[in-house]
Design a protein around this motif. Structure first.
Motif, mmCIF file in Angstrom:
data_model
loop_
_atom_site.group_PDB
_atom_site.id
_atom_site.type_symbol
_atom_site.label_atom_id
_atom_site.label_comp_id
_atom_site.label_asym_id
_atom_site.label_seq_id
_atom_site.Cartn_x
_atom_site.Cartn_y
_atom_site.Cartn_z
ATOM 1 N N PRO A 73 21.083 -2.865 -5.714
ATOM 2 C CA PRO A 73 21.687 -2.322 -4.494
ATOM 3 C C PRO A 73 22.213 -0.904 -4.711
ATOM 4 C CG PRO A 73 23.145 -3.952 -5.501
ATOM 5 C CD PRO A 73 21.871 -3.941 -6.304
ATOM 6 N N VAL A 74 22.062 -0.078 -3.664
ATOM 7 C CA VAL A 74 22.637 1.268 -3.655
ATOM 8 C C VAL A 74 23.318 1.476 -2.312
ATOM 9 C CG1 VAL A 74 20.965 2.246 -5.284
ATOM 10 C CG2 VAL A 74 20.476 2.316 -2.844
ATOM 11 N N GLY A 75 24.214 2.459 -2.248
ATOM 12 C CA GLY A 75 24.981 2.703 -1.028
ATOM 13 C C GLY A 75 24.211 3.405 0.064
ATOM 14 N N ASN A 76 23.266 4.275 -0.306
ATOM 15 C CA ASN A 76 22.510 5.058 0.672
ATOM 16 C C ASN A 76 21.027 5.007 0.344
ATOM 17 O OD1 ASN A 76 24.893 6.087 1.957
ATOM 18 N ND2 ASN A 76 25.152 7.457 0.207
ATOM 19 N N VAL A 77 20.216 5.289 1.365
ATOM 20 C CA VAL A 77 18.781 5.390 1.131
ATOM 21 C C VAL A 77 18.558 6.653 0.301
ATOM 22 C CG1 VAL A 77 16.519 5.683 2.195
ATOM 23 C CG2 VAL A 77 18.233 4.228 3.299
ATOM 24 N N PRO A 78 18.017 6.524 -0.899
ATOM 25 C CA PRO A 78 17.804 7.709 -1.730
ATOM 26 C C PRO A 78 16.733 8.613 -1.127
ATOM 27 C CG PRO A 78 16.951 5.750 -2.817
ATOM 28 C CD PRO A 78 17.603 5.297 -1.552
ATOM 29 N N GLU A 79 16.904 9.913 -1.328
ATOM 30 C CA GLU A 79 15.944 10.893 -0.829
ATOM 31 C C GLU A 79 15.469 11.740 -1.985
ATOM 32 O OE1 GLU A 79 16.859 12.982 2.862
ATOM 33 O OE2 GLU A 79 18.690 11.790 2.979
ATOM 34 N N GLY A 80 14.262 12.260 -1.838
ATOM 35 C CA GLY A 80 13.747 13.169 -2.848
ATOM 36 C C GLY A 80 12.246 13.195 -2.849
ATOM 37 N N PRO A 81 11.686 14.174 -3.519
ATOM 38 C CA PRO A 81 10.229 14.293 -3.556
ATOM 39 C C PRO A 81 9.604 13.141 -4.347
ATOM 40 C CG PRO A 81 11.252 15.887 -5.027
ATOM 41 C CD PRO A 81 12.356 15.223 -4.277
ATOM 42 N N GLY A 82 8.455 12.682 -3.849
ATOM 43 C CA GLY A 82 7.717 11.650 -4.559
ATOM 44 C C GLY A 82 8.199 10.231 -4.327
ATOM 45 N N LEU A 83 9.214 10.030 -3.471
ATOM 46 C CA LEU A 83 9.705 8.683 -3.215
ATOM 47 C C LEU A 83 8.882 8.008 -2.117
ATOM 48 C CD1 LEU A 83 13.586 9.087 -3.305
ATOM 49 C CD2 LEU A 83 12.081 8.218 -5.085
ATOM 50 N N SER A 84 8.699 6.716 -2.266
ATOM 51 C CA SER A 84 8.023 5.899 -1.275
ATOM 52 C C SER A 84 8.923 4.702 -0.995
ATOM 53 C CB SER A 84 6.663 5.434 -1.822
ATOM 54 O OG SER A 84 6.019 4.623 -0.883
ATOM 55 N N TYR A 85 8.967 4.277 0.252
ATOM 56 C CA TYR A 85 9.855 3.201 0.668
ATOM 57 C C TYR A 85 9.053 2.023 1.201
ATOM 58 C CZ TYR A 85 12.861 7.309 0.744
ATOM 59 O OH TYR A 85 13.510 8.474 0.410
ATOM 60 N N GLU A 86 9.549 0.813 0.914
ATOM 61 C CA GLU A 86 8.946 -0.415 1.435
ATOM 62 C C GLU A 86 10.057 -1.387 1.803
ATOM 63 O OE1 GLU A 86 6.017 -2.226 -1.104
ATOM 64 O OE2 GLU A 86 5.409 -0.283 -1.874
ATOM 65 N N PRO A 87 9.803 -2.253 2.803
ATOM 66 C CA PRO A 87 10.787 -3.283 3.135
ATOM 67 C C PRO A 87 10.942 -4.286 1.986
ATOM 68 C CG PRO A 87 9.158 -3.049 4.884
ATOM 69 C CD PRO A 87 8.659 -2.269 3.710
ATOM 70 N N LYS A 88 12.149 -4.799 1.807
ATOM 71 C CA LYS A 88 12.411 -5.899 0.878
ATOM 72 C C LYS A 88 12.533 -7.151 1.738
ATOM 73 C CE LYS A 88 13.829 -8.552 -2.482
ATOM 74 N NZ LYS A 88 13.349 -9.841 -2.002
ATOM 75 N N TRP A 89 11.512 -8.013 1.651
ATOM 76 C CA TRP A 89 11.434 -9.210 2.487
ATOM 77 C C TRP A 89 12.282 -10.335 1.915
ATOM 78 C CZ3 TRP A 89 9.317 -8.132 6.922
ATOM 79 C CH2 TRP A 89 8.414 -7.061 6.991
ATOM 80 N N ASP A 90 12.766 -11.209 2.790
ATOM 81 C CA ASP A 90 13.549 -12.379 2.390
ATOM 82 C C ASP A 90 12.584 -13.519 2.099
ATOM 83 O OD1 ASP A 90 15.584 -14.133 1.869
ATOM 84 O OD2 ASP A 90 16.096 -14.490 3.967
ATOM 85 N N ALA B 116 14.717 -9.326 11.615
ATOM 86 C CA ALA B 116 13.448 -10.033 11.331
ATOM 87 C C ALA B 116 13.399 -10.580 9.907
ATOM 88 C CB ALA B 116 12.268 -9.102 11.573
ATOM 89 N N GLY B 117 14.462 -10.395 9.145
ATOM 90 C CA GLY B 117 14.489 -10.938 7.806
ATOM 91 C C GLY B 117 14.360 -9.907 6.707
ATOM 92 N N LEU B 118 14.500 -8.639 7.034
ATOM 93 C CA LEU B 118 14.474 -7.595 6.017
ATOM 94 C C LEU B 118 15.799 -7.619 5.263
ATOM 95 C CD1 LEU B 118 12.886 -5.056 4.984
ATOM 96 C CD2 LEU B 118 14.256 -3.752 6.617
ATOM 97 N N GLU B 119 15.714 -7.698 3.929
ATOM 98 C CA GLU B 119 16.932 -7.711 3.105
ATOM 99 C C GLU B 119 17.387 -6.324 2.694
ATOM 100 O OE1 GLU B 119 15.661 -10.314 -0.153
ATOM 101 O OE2 GLU B 119 17.265 -11.641 0.522
ATOM 102 N N GLY B 120 16.495 -5.363 2.776
ATOM 103 C CA GLY B 120 16.806 -4.001 2.358
ATOM 104 C C GLY B 120 15.523 -3.224 2.176
ATOM 105 N N LEU B 121 15.597 -2.179 1.364
ATOM 106 C CA LEU B 121 14.450 -1.333 1.080
ATOM 107 C C LEU B 121 14.211 -1.273 -0.411
ATOM 108 C CD1 LEU B 121 15.231 1.741 3.362
ATOM 109 C CD2 LEU B 121 13.547 -0.038 3.798
ATOM 110 N N LEU B 122 12.955 -1.061 -0.757
ATOM 111 C CA LEU B 122 12.577 -0.790 -2.138
ATOM 112 C C LEU B 122 11.992 0.605 -2.179
ATOM 113 C CD1 LEU B 122 10.767 -4.132 -2.932
ATOM 114 C CD2 LEU B 122 13.014 -3.441 -3.698
#
Length: 169
Positions: free
Chosen positions: A5-22, A163-169
């Motif tokens: 877990p982190v407090g904020n959505v991290p930002e920066g070059p080269g990052l990719s985000y995906e949902p963390k499903w339950d 919809a059941g998203l637990e967070g982001l990866l």
């Protein structure tokens, strides 16, 4: 790999985000004689998820290894308790499979047919191969969305939790 877990959505070059499903993390090994579905702890899950085993068998050729999350949808959201019921259902499992089918939300391709290891390849390259591989897959084998746009990821985080998203990866 486990999420932290982190407090904020991290930002920066080269990052990719995906949902963390339950759901339950699982590897699917497509072999010549079928599919071996393995939990993060190394347990065989095939007996509990014959519907996913069949769908993966139809979706990809032998030599493929997929990494993803097992989920069960109930009224437009994931239902973790339905996953747990599969393990304890005994003779009622067939009814659960019929009435509450499981889905495999895939986010990585570890090996491509006919058994080409991909772990040394960049995620973007594996993801492109996975997208192509799952283009005609049955609905039970779904490609998890991914984005390099922090705004899109933040929207997922704030709107998909219902919809059941637990967070982001």
């Amino acid at each position: 790999m486990l999420a932290k877990p982190v407090g904020n959505v991290p930002e920066g070059p080269g990052l990719s985000y995906e949902p963390k499903w339950d759901g339950w993390r699982a590897l699917a090994f497509r072999q010549h004689n079928g599919v071996y579905l393995q939990s993060r702890a190394g347990r065989d899950l095939g007996t509990y998820f014959p519907d996913v085993v069949e769908a993966v068998c139809r979706a990809v050729a032998p030599g493929t290894v997929l990494d993803g999350e097992l989920v069960v949808w109930e009224r437009e959201r994931t239902d973790f308790s339905q996953l747990q019921r599969r393990v304890t259902a005994g003779t009622d499992r067939e009814a659960l499979v019929r009435h509450h089918p499981a889905h495999y939300v895939v986010f990585d391709l570890l090996s491509a047919p006919p058994g080409l290891p991909l772990l040394g390849k960049p995620l973007a390259e594996r993801r492109a191969l996975l997208t192509s591989l799952l283009a005609d897959a049955p609905a039970q084998v779904t490609l998890s969305p991914a984005s390099t746009d922090v705004g899109q990821a933040t929207e997922w985080l704030h709107t998909w939790t219902a919809a059941g998203l637990e967070g982001l990866l």
